[in-house]
Design a protein around this motif. Structure first.
Motif, PDB file in Angstrom:
ATOM      1  N   LEU A  45      -7.288   0.561   1.034  1.00  0.00           N
ATOM      2  CA  LEU A  45      -7.041  -0.071   2.328  1.00  0.00           C
ATOM      3  C   LEU A  45      -5.562  -0.400   2.452  1.00  0.00           C
ATOM      4  O   LEU A  45      -4.941  -0.861   1.493  1.00  0.00           O
ATOM      5  N   LYS A  46      -5.038  -0.172   3.648  1.00  0.00           N
ATOM      6  CA  LYS A  46      -3.662  -0.549   3.955  1.00  0.00           C
ATOM      7  C   LYS A  46      -3.719  -1.535   5.109  1.00  0.00           C
ATOM      8  O   LYS A  46      -4.386  -1.289   6.117  1.00  0.00           O
ATOM      9  N   GLY A  47      -3.055  -2.669   4.923  1.00  0.00           N
ATOM     10  CA  GLY A  47      -3.081  -3.690   5.968  1.00  0.00           C
ATOM     11  C   GLY A  47      -2.137  -4.822   5.656  1.00  0.00           C
ATOM     12  O   GLY A  47      -1.358  -4.769   4.701  1.00  0.00           O
ATOM     13  N   ASP A  48      -2.220  -5.855   6.471  1.00  0.00           N
ATOM     14  CA  ASP A  48      -1.379  -7.041   6.306  1.00  0.00           C
ATOM     15  C   ASP A  48      -2.171  -8.094   5.545  1.00  0.00           C
ATOM     16  O   ASP A  48      -3.319  -8.410   5.883  1.00  0.00           O
ATOM     17  N   PHE A  49      -1.525  -8.645   4.522  1.00  0.00           N
ATOM     18  CA  PHE A  49      -2.178  -9.587   3.617  1.00  0.00           C
ATOM     19  C   PHE A  49      -1.561 -10.975   3.757  1.00  0.00           C
ATOM     20  O   PHE A  49      -0.350 -11.125   3.900  1.00  0.00           O
ATOM     21  N   ILE A  50      -2.440 -11.983   3.715  1.00  0.00           N
ATOM     22  CA  ILE A  50      -1.974 -13.370   3.679  1.00  0.00           C
ATOM     23  C   ILE A  50      -2.919 -14.181   2.800  1.00  0.00           C
ATOM     24  O   ILE A  50      -4.130 -13.963   2.810  1.00  0.00           O
ATOM     25  N   TYR A  51      -2.322 -15.069   2.024  1.00  0.00           N
ATOM     26  CA  TYR A  51      -3.075 -16.032   1.226  1.00  0.00           C
ATOM     27  C   TYR A  51      -2.444 -17.376   1.516  1.00  0.00           C
ATOM     28  O   TYR A  51      -1.279 -17.614   1.206  1.00  0.00           O
ATOM     29  N   VAL A  80       3.820 -10.310  -3.280  1.00  0.00           N
ATOM     30  CA  VAL A  80       4.209 -10.429  -1.868  1.00  0.00           C
ATOM     31  C   VAL A  80       5.141 -11.613  -1.625  1.00  0.00           C
ATOM     32  O   VAL A  80       5.864 -11.633  -0.623  1.00  0.00           O
ATOM     33  N   LYS A  81       5.152 -12.582  -2.515  1.00  0.00           N
ATOM     34  CA  LYS A  81       5.938 -13.808  -2.319  1.00  0.00           C
ATOM     35  C   LYS A  81       7.421 -13.545  -2.002  1.00  0.00           C
ATOM     36  O   LYS A  81       7.971 -14.188  -1.098  1.00  0.00           O
ATOM     37  N   PRO A  82       8.097 -12.609  -2.680  1.00  0.00           N
ATOM     38  CA  PRO A  82       9.512 -12.375  -2.353  1.00  0.00           C
ATOM     39  C   PRO A  82       9.746 -11.857  -0.928  1.00  0.00           C
ATOM     40  O   PRO A  82      10.846 -11.972  -0.402  1.00  0.00           O
ATOM     41  N   PHE A  83       8.709 -11.311  -0.294  1.00  0.00           N
ATOM     42  CA  PHE A  83       8.849 -10.772   1.059  1.00  0.00           C
ATOM     43  C   PHE A  83       8.569 -11.810   2.139  1.00  0.00           C
ATOM     44  O   PHE A  83       8.776 -11.548   3.316  1.00  0.00           O
ATOM     45  N   LYS A  84       8.082 -12.978   1.755  1.00  0.00           N
ATOM     46  CA  LYS A  84       7.730 -14.011   2.727  1.00  0.00           C
ATOM     47  C   LYS A  84       8.916 -14.931   3.012  1.00  0.00           C
ATOM     48  O   LYS A  84       9.575 -15.392   2.093  1.00  0.00           O
ATOM     49  N   GLU A  86       8.194 -17.476   5.318  1.00  0.00           N
ATOM     50  CA  GLU A  86       7.383 -18.682   5.477  1.00  0.00           C
ATOM     51  C   GLU A  86       6.039 -18.454   4.797  1.00  0.00           C
ATOM     52  O   GLU A  86       5.604 -17.317   4.628  1.00  0.00           O
ATOM     53  N   ALA A  87       5.373 -19.523   4.443  1.00  0.00           N
ATOM     54  CA  ALA A  87       4.096 -19.410   3.729  1.00  0.00           C
ATOM     55  C   ALA A  87       3.037 -18.672   4.542  1.00  0.00           C
ATOM     56  O   ALA A  87       2.114 -18.084   3.989  1.00  0.00           O
ATOM     57  N   THR A  88       3.165 -18.674   5.865  1.00  0.00           N
ATOM     58  CA  THR A  88       2.168 -18.054   6.736  1.00  0.00           C
ATOM     59  C   THR A  88       2.508 -16.611   7.119  1.00  0.00           C
ATOM     60  O   THR A  88       1.810 -16.016   7.935  1.00  0.00           O
ATOM     61  N   ASP A  89       3.547 -16.031   6.528  1.00  0.00           N
ATOM     62  CA  ASP A  89       3.910 -14.638   6.828  1.00  0.00           C
ATOM     63  C   ASP A  89       2.890 -13.681   6.213  1.00  0.00           C
ATOM     64  O   ASP A  89       2.440 -13.879   5.091  1.00  0.00           O
ATOM     65  N   MET A  90       2.574 -12.626   6.976  1.00  0.00           N
ATOM     66  CA  MET A  90       1.699 -11.566   6.471  1.00  0.00           C
ATOM     67  C   MET A  90       2.570 -10.439   5.948  1.00  0.00           C
ATOM     68  O   MET A  90       3.609 -10.131   6.522  1.00  0.00           O
ATOM     69  N   VAL A  91       2.154  -9.817   4.847  1.00  0.00           N
ATOM     70  CA  VAL A  91       2.943  -8.772   4.191  1.00  0.00           C
ATOM     71  C   VAL A  91       2.100  -7.497   4.100  1.00  0.00           C
ATOM     72  O   VAL A  91       0.946  -7.548   3.676  1.00  0.00           O
ATOM     73  N   PRO A  92       2.677  -6.347   4.486  1.00  0.00           N
ATOM     74  CA  PRO A  92       1.938  -5.079   4.381  1.00  0.00           C
ATOM     75  C   PRO A  92       1.696  -4.682   2.925  1.00  0.00           C
ATOM     76  O   PRO A  92       2.614  -4.695   2.114  1.00  0.00           O
ATOM     77  N   VAL A  93       0.447  -4.343   2.622  1.00  0.00           N
ATOM     78  CA  VAL A  93       0.069  -3.928   1.277  1.00  0.00           C
ATOM     79  C   VAL A  93      -0.891  -2.736   1.351  1.00  0.00           C
ATOM     80  O   VAL A  93      -1.538  -2.512   2.368  1.00  0.00           O
ATOM     81  N   THR A  94      -0.958  -2.006   0.255  1.00  0.00           N
ATOM     82  CA  THR A  94      -1.964  -0.967   0.076  1.00  0.00           C
ATOM     83  C   THR A  94      -2.652  -1.269  -1.243  1.00  0.00           C
ATOM     84  O   THR A  94      -1.986  -1.407  -2.273  1.00  0.00           O
ATOM     85  N   VAL A  95      -3.983  -1.428  -1.180  1.00  0.00           N
ATOM     86  CA  VAL A  95      -4.741  -1.832  -2.355  1.00  0.00           C
ATOM     87  C   VAL A  95      -6.038  -1.032  -2.461  1.00  0.00           C
ATOM     88  O   VAL A  95      -6.566  -0.545  -1.465  1.00  0.00           O
ATOM     89  N   ARG A  96      -6.520  -0.896  -3.690  1.00  0.00           N
ATOM     90  CA  ARG A  96      -7.859  -0.345  -3.928  1.00  0.00           C
ATOM     91  C   ARG A  96      -8.783  -1.540  -4.056  1.00  0.00           C
ATOM     92  O   ARG A  96      -8.484  -2.501  -4.774  1.00  0.00           O
ATOM     93  N   VAL A  97      -9.912  -1.479  -3.365  1.00  0.00           N
ATOM     94  CA  VAL A  97     -10.810  -2.626  -3.324  1.00  0.00           C
ATOM     95  C   VAL A  97     -12.266  -2.205  -3.458  1.00  0.00           C
ATOM     96  O   VAL A  97     -12.630  -1.051  -3.220  1.00  0.00           O
ATOM     97  N   VAL A 121       3.350  -2.736  -2.164  1.00  0.00           N
ATOM     98  CA  VAL A 121       3.694  -3.918  -1.382  1.00  0.00           C
ATOM     99  C   VAL A 121       4.985  -3.580  -0.649  1.00  0.00           C
ATOM    100  O   VAL A 121       5.934  -3.098  -1.263  1.00  0.00           O
ATOM    101  N   GLU A 122       5.008  -3.811   0.664  1.00  0.00           N
ATOM    102  CA  GLU A 122       6.163  -3.445   1.474  1.00  0.00           C
ATOM    103  C   GLU A 122       6.753  -4.674   2.155  1.00  0.00           C
ATOM    104  O   GLU A 122       6.054  -5.662   2.374  1.00  0.00           O
TER     105      GLU A 122
END
Length: 136
Positions: A45-51, A80-84, A86-97, A121-122
């Motif tokens: 899956l490729k999408g925007d991730f937030i935790y 993804v932390k270096p790309f944020k 703010e804490a609420t920023d979403m970061v594009p990722v590609t992951v196997r799930v 992680v982009e």
């Protein structure tokens, strides 16, 4: 002579940059093929991730998934932390799930995903206008 040298250097620079870009694309395609060809039940899956807080979400172009909070989620959060900004920023990722339906008595999105492998992680697109700010 100077024009010829500059033209040669420019062509060489373009060739090298295109070659690197093509290699990154091939690597991602190989990883995707690996995911589908392994027949292990995992999907790419490729999408925007937030935790944020105690919730993790992966938003693809067509679906929103709740993400299982486990060791792999925390590894992804570190990446993804270096790309944020703010804490609420979403970061594009590609992951196997591993994708599965949530329990009937559970709240949240219909499907959940458990991260099995982090492929990419982009950096977020700085030109994106898709920003939601929450305030009290």
């Amino acid at each position: 002579m100077l024009k010829h040298s500059l033209l040669t250097i420019l062509c060489l620079a373009l060739f090298v940059s295109c070659k690197n870009e093509a290699k990154q694309t091939v690597d991602l395609e190989e990883n995707r093929a690996k995911s589908y060809n392994q027949d292990d039940g995992f999907v790419t899956l490729k999408g925007d991730f937030i935790y944020y807080g105690d919730a993790a979400v992966l938003q693809t172009a067509s679906e929103i998934y709740g993400v299982v909070i486990d060791e792999n989620l925390h590894l992804l959060e570190k990446e993804v932390k270096p790309f944020k900004k703010e804490a609420t920023d979403m970061v594009p990722v590609t992951v196997r799930v591993r994708k599965f339906e949530k329990g009937k008595d559970e709240e949240g999105w219909q499907y959940r995903v458990e991260i099995k492998e982090i492929l990419k992680v982009e950096a977020p697109d700085p030109e994106s206008k898709d920003v939601i700010k929450l305030a009290n």
